[in-house]
Design an enzyme around this catalytic site. Structure first.
Site, PDB file in Angstrom:
ATOM      1  N   GLY A   1       0.810  -1.212   0.000  1.00  0.00           N
ATOM      2  CA  GLY A   1       0.000   0.000   0.000  1.00  0.00           C
ATOM      3  C   GLY A   1       0.842   1.259   0.000  1.00  0.00           C
ATOM      4  O   GLY A   1       0.344   2.355   0.224  1.00  0.00           O
TER       5      GLY A   1
ATOM      6  N   SER B   1       4.678   1.039  -4.572  1.00  0.00           N
ATOM      7  CA  SER B   1       5.958   0.769  -5.225  1.00  0.00           C
ATOM      8  C   SER B   1       5.806   0.876  -6.741  1.00  0.00           C
ATOM      9  O   SER B   1       6.732   1.289  -7.441  1.00  0.00           O
ATOM     10  CB  SER B   1       6.461  -0.623  -4.842  1.00  0.00           C
ATOM     11  OG  SER B   1       5.600  -1.634  -5.313  1.00  0.00           O
TER      12      SER B   1
ATOM     13  N   ASP C   1      -1.066   8.538  -6.404  1.00  0.00           N
ATOM     14  CA  ASP C   1       0.217   7.906  -6.103  1.00  0.00           C
ATOM     15  C   ASP C   1       1.339   8.486  -6.953  1.00  0.00           C
ATOM     16  O   ASP C   1       2.443   8.766  -6.473  1.00  0.00           O
ATOM     17  CB  ASP C   1       0.139   6.397  -6.340  1.00  0.00           C
ATOM     18  CG  ASP C   1      -0.942   5.747  -5.492  1.00  0.00           C
ATOM     19  OD1 ASP C   1      -1.461   6.427  -4.593  1.00  0.00           O
ATOM     20  OD2 ASP C   1      -1.244   4.572  -5.741  1.00  0.00           O
TER      21      ASP C   1
HETATM   22  P1  ADP Z   1       2.029  -1.397  -4.688  1.00  0.00           P
HETATM   23  O1  ADP Z   1       0.889  -1.180  -3.749  1.00  0.00           O
HETATM   24  O2  ADP Z   1       3.323  -1.557  -3.938  1.00  0.00           O
HETATM   25  O3  ADP Z   1       2.085  -0.381  -5.774  1.00  0.00           O
HETATM   26  P2  ADP Z   1       1.469  -3.091  -6.905  1.00  0.00           P
HETATM   27  O4  ADP Z   1       1.007  -4.501  -6.993  1.00  0.00           O
HETATM   28  O5  ADP Z   1       0.656  -2.036  -7.535  1.00  0.00           O
HETATM   29  O6  ADP Z   1       1.735  -2.810  -5.368  1.00  0.00           O
HETATM   30  O7  ADP Z   1       2.913  -2.977  -7.579  1.00  0.00           O
HETATM   31  C1  ADP Z   1       3.909  -3.893  -7.288  1.00  0.00           C
HETATM   32  C2  ADP Z   1       4.649  -4.241  -8.570  1.00  0.00           C
HETATM   33  O8  ADP Z   1       5.530  -3.163  -8.940  1.00  0.00           O
HETATM   34  C3  ADP Z   1       5.542  -5.433  -8.430  1.00  0.00           C
HETATM   35  O9  ADP Z   1       4.828  -6.636  -8.648  1.00  0.00           O
HETATM   36  C4  ADP Z   1       6.589  -5.187  -9.496  1.00  0.00           C
HETATM   37  O10 ADP Z   1       6.102  -5.555 -10.764  1.00  0.00           O
HETATM   38  C5  ADP Z   1       6.741  -3.679  -9.460  1.00  0.00           C
HETATM   39  N1  ADP Z   1       7.839  -3.301  -8.542  1.00  0.00           N
HETATM   40  C6  ADP Z   1       7.734  -2.675  -7.355  1.00  0.00           C
HETATM   41  N2  ADP Z   1       8.943  -2.505  -6.774  1.00  0.00           N
HETATM   42  C7  ADP Z   1       9.845  -3.050  -7.610  1.00  0.00           C
HETATM   43  C8  ADP Z   1      11.270  -3.212  -7.577  1.00  0.00           C
HETATM   44  N3  ADP Z   1      12.011  -2.791  -6.548  1.00  0.00           N
HETATM   45  N4  ADP Z   1      11.864  -3.827  -8.625  1.00  0.00           N
HETATM   46  C9  ADP Z   1      11.123  -4.277  -9.658  1.00  0.00           C
HETATM   47  N5  ADP Z   1       9.793  -4.154  -9.741  1.00  0.00           N
HETATM   48  C10 ADP Z   1       9.153  -3.563  -8.733  1.00  0.00           C
END
Ligand code: ADP
Ligand code: MG
Length: 412
Positions: A144, A147, A192
């Site tokens: 949440g 990322s 975001d």
């Molecule tokens: P969040 O709530 O953290 O945004 P999401 O499911 O929307 O969750 O996004 C997470 C996705 O973003 C991961 O599955 C990956 O594809 C990408 N991601 C996030 N951080 C990284 C990272 N450090 N390196 C590579 N991909 C990442």
């Protein structure tokens, strides 16, 4: 969350993620770049975000109040003079190649964010050529903290800079949002991306989701003797999607009923409690409760901002508790795990606490007197584990600057 993610990165990377040290993350990213591609790269970063208050208000045309945090995605990048992009993810220990000018999607989800940003930039008349890059980061995935928005923002910011495209930060936010919509299939709002790009240390942003205007408010809990700590329930109950659609329908229904009497009401956030009362008998009781929460939340955001301007963290914190109460009782998007953690915060004398995000799992955000932080986290974690069989994860966060170029650290 992406269930296809490989489980863990090599051990050297884990050490970096756990100590969360900027300098280490920066060094690790550029030294991995040197190892894989040789030579130096430009380094960029874009942070994750928290949202202090203003929950389920975005699709109701209301306010949200996010701030960028000290956990970020890092991108070491250098044009390679070709048409292909080679990108390595440190977290996944995977390399992907794609051509921005071709329709073929990269196989792995993490690479689709980068590809999507390239495509959306090209679509808007930007220049994007081949590059080599390394992606790393310490924003927890799927907790949440967005990322994915951090990854889009870091990529968009970097490409804008190295290919001298001259897009505004606002354009970059739209590019990131369009990437989530068109290449990942997540129909997210703009909060975001916005927070990750426009973040400012010591401030949170009040973003009007209808007009997309934003204004900063001073928020520097550390200097006032407070800490901001997130407790991650590590659960995601299945209800989330269908419940979300239901909530939206209820809000639209209530807004439509009010609009028949007050045509100026475009979104529910344009209405006040009196107008909602007027239509009470004409809408289902459930829709009334949902609308009562949303309209109340608009008022709480304003009170929260006034409190920040007055330096009154106690009042701000009380608004967070009230928001949680509304989300739990009226909007009904909380769950036993979240309610437990907020109750534990109340009992420990924490200044403010609420669930953050869509609900049915994820984190609570806690504004806590720094002297109470340790005991609160220890006791809440212990009680949580006894009750739910696993401990929550703990993230301390500091409100930080948004995306930017980072001076390339020396590696030796
Ligand atoms: P969040 O709530 O953290 O945004 P999401 O499911 O929307 O969750 O996004 C997470 C996705 O973003 C991961 O599955 C990956 O594809 C990408 N991601 C996030 N951080 C990284 C990272 N450090 N390196 C590579 N991909 C990442
Ligand atoms: Mg995301």
């Amino acid at each position: 969350m992406d269930g296809r993610l490989k489980k863990s990165a090599p051990s050297i990377n884990m050490a970096v993620f756990m100590d969360g040290n900027y300098m280490n993350m920066e060094k690790t990213t550029v030294s991995k770049f040197a190892e894989l591609f040789g030579g130096e790269a430009a380094l960029y970063k874009a942070p994750g975000r928290v949202n202090l208050i203003g929950e389920h208000t975005d699709y109701n045309g209301g306010f949200v109040l996010p701030g960028a945090i000290d956990k970020a995605i890092y991108l070491a990048i250098r044009p390679n003079g070709k048409s292909v992009c080679n990108v390595y993810s440190l977290k996944n220990d995977e390399m992907e190649s794609f051509s921005p000018s071709e329709e073929t999607l990269p196989r792995r989800q993490w690479a689709r964010y980068l590809y999507g940003v390239c495509r959306e930039m090209l679509k808007r008349g930007g220049r994007v050529e081949g590059f080599d890059a390394v992606v790393a980061g310490d924003v927890p995935l799927g907790a949440g903290l967005s990322s994915s928005a951090a990854l889009c923002s870091a990529t968009a910011f970097a490409l804008n800079d190295i290919f001298e495209n001259g897009f505004s930060l606002f354009d970059l936010a739209l590019i990131g949002q369009a990437t989530e919509h068109n290449y990942i299939g997540v129909k997210c709002g703009i909060m975001d991306q916005f927070a990750s790009l426009f973040g400012r240390r010591g401030n949170i942003m009040r973003l009007n989701c209808k007009t997309l205007e934003h204004r900063y408010f001073p928020f520097d809990p550390e200097s006032a003797g407070y800490s901001l700590v997130l407790l991650d329930t590590r659960v995601k109950h299945e209800l989330a999607n269908s419940a979300y659609n239901h909530r939206r329908a209820s809000c639209e229904n209530a807004a439509a009923a009010i609009r028949r009497r007050h045509p100026e009401v475009e979104y529910l956030s344009d209405a006040d409690m009196m107008w909602l009362e007027e239509v009470r008998s004409g809408i289902p009781e459930e829709d009334f409760r949902r609308a009562e929460y949303v309209i109340g939340e608009m008022q709480r955001v304003l009170t929260f901002c006034d409190a920040l301007e007055a330096g009154d963290y106690k009042l701000a914190g009380e608004m967070m508790y009230r928001t949680h109460d509304g989300l739990s009782r009226l909007y009904e998007v909380s769950c036993a795990e979240l309610d437990y953690l907020v109750e534990a915060a109340r009992n420990a004398g924490v200044t403010g606490s609420r669930m953050m995000g869509g609900g049915f799992g994820g984190c609570t955000v806690n504004l806590v007197d720094a002297s109470l932080r340790e005991e609160f986290v220890r006791e809440a974690s212990k009680g949580f584990e006894e009750r739910f069989g696993h401990a929550p994860k703990v993230y301390d966060v500091v409100i930080s600057d948004g995306a930017g170029k980072v001076p390339t650290p020396q590696i030796n």
